[in-house]
Design an enzyme around this catalytic site. Structure first.
Site, short mmCIF file in Angstrom:
data_model
loop_
_atom_site.label_atom_id
_atom_site.label_comp_id
_atom_site.label_asym_id
_atom_site.label_seq_id
_atom_site.Cartn_x
_atom_site.Cartn_y
_atom_site.Cartn_z
N ALA A 1 0.85 -1.19 0.00
CA ALA A 1 0.00 0.00 0.00
C ALA A 1 0.89 1.24 0.00
CB ALA A 1 -0.91 0.00 1.22
N LYS A 2 0.62 2.14 -0.92
CA LYS A 2 1.37 3.40 -1.00
C LYS A 2 0.65 4.42 -0.12
CE LYS A 2 3.45 6.56 -4.43
NZ LYS A 2 4.87 6.33 -4.09
#
Length: 305
Positions: free
Chosen positions: A157-158
């Site tokens: 997840a960014k």
């Protein structure tokens, strides 16, 4: 960085840059609850095009899914909003920052009562590590800060909160006289830079740490895998011990901001002859040939405005 443009897209409306505000008690301010992307717009011949727009938006929504943030916009709506934002700012080349975040609701760790808001900004941003870095390369150090273990913060997840770790890596590197830092994971294997993926060349083969090594599998990284296959360069994901950095034939970093940047020194040890290597040069040329319209976009990476 000319860090200003005319308009920012916020929850379906284009607002003036200086009026794009959120409440100081927004959940994102206190807990880092925001998914984001960095996307480049290139001047491709006489037209402008967004690089890998669909892939970036897909990853943005997947980051939201991991953190149970229900974005009120579809992929198609976000793609349209990104194009509208670039057009509204009259940009031929740009860096685009879409952000999906928890806004002002209830100030506690549990985020469910805080609304999910969306913003998209675009501005003119030059070379992240300097205009000369693409040719002359940069110096890096192995950071004393590790990437978090995969069961602590999900690296796929960014998310904004993940980049507190990146800030420590970058600050340590710069204050010690380097351009960038390289993080190891908790097993002591090479992970990535503060905001870039890493590639190593040895004996004509191209290696990059696998996604299981506590890194964000970048979209530019994937593009390099595709280009290497086009060029007949053997490429694979591989566990990379720290000492391999010192004896590599070539090293380079990749990312939306950094593009493809050679590394010429690690921990004050010169990489090969201290110059951009031939394989790095071939991949750079293949990359920019597509982005500057010199060859056909055979992978379908460009979305024209």
């Amino acid at each position: 960085m000319a860090f200003k443009a005319e308009k920012i897209w916020m929850d379906g409306k284009l607002v003036d840059w200086d009026k794009a505000h959120i409440h100081v008690l927004s959940h994102v301010v206190h807990y880092g609850t925001a998914a984001f992307e960095g996307i480049r717009v290139y001047k491709v011949g006489a037209r402008s095009a967004v690089f890998r727009l669909q892939d970036h938006v897909k990853r943005l929504l997947e980051s939201c899914k991991i953190y149970r943030m229900d974005c009120p916009y579809t992929q198609a709506q976000l793609e349209t909003a990104i194009l509208d934002t670039v057009r509204a700012n009259h940009l031929e080349q740009a860096y685009v920052r879409p952000l999906i975040y928890r806004g002002f609701g209830e100030l506690g760790v549990l985020p469910f009562k805080s609304p999910v808001n969306t913003a998209i900004a675009a501005w003119d941003w030059g070379k992240y590590l300097g205009e000369e870095a693409l040719e002359k390369g940069v110096s890096v150090c192995v950071s004393s800060w590790y990437r978090p273990a995969p069961n602590t913060l999900p690296q796929l997840a960014k998310m904004a909160g993940n980049y507190l770790n990146s800030q420590l890596i970058k600050m340590e590197a710069v204050q010690n006289g380097y351009h960038e830092g390289i993080a190891l994971n908790t097993d002591g294997h090479v992970a990535e830079g503060s905001g870039e993926n890493l590639f190593l060349v040895k004996n004509g083969h191209l290696y990059s740490p696998g996604s299981h090594e506590s890194l964000l599998p970048g979209i530019t990284r994937h593009s390099i895998f595709c280009l290497a296959e086009d060029l007949g360069i053997p490429v694979e994901s591989h566990t990379i011990p720290r000492e391999s950095l010192y004896v590599a034939d070539e090293l380079f970093m990749s990312g939306t901001a950094a593009e493809i940047t050679p590394i010429t020194q690690v921990d004050k040890i010169t990489v090969a002859d201290g110059k951009r290597g031939p394989l790095t040069t071939r991949i750079q040329e293949a990359f920019f040939d597509i982005l500057q319209g010199r060859v056909e976009d055979r992978h379908g990476w460009l979305t024209f405005l």
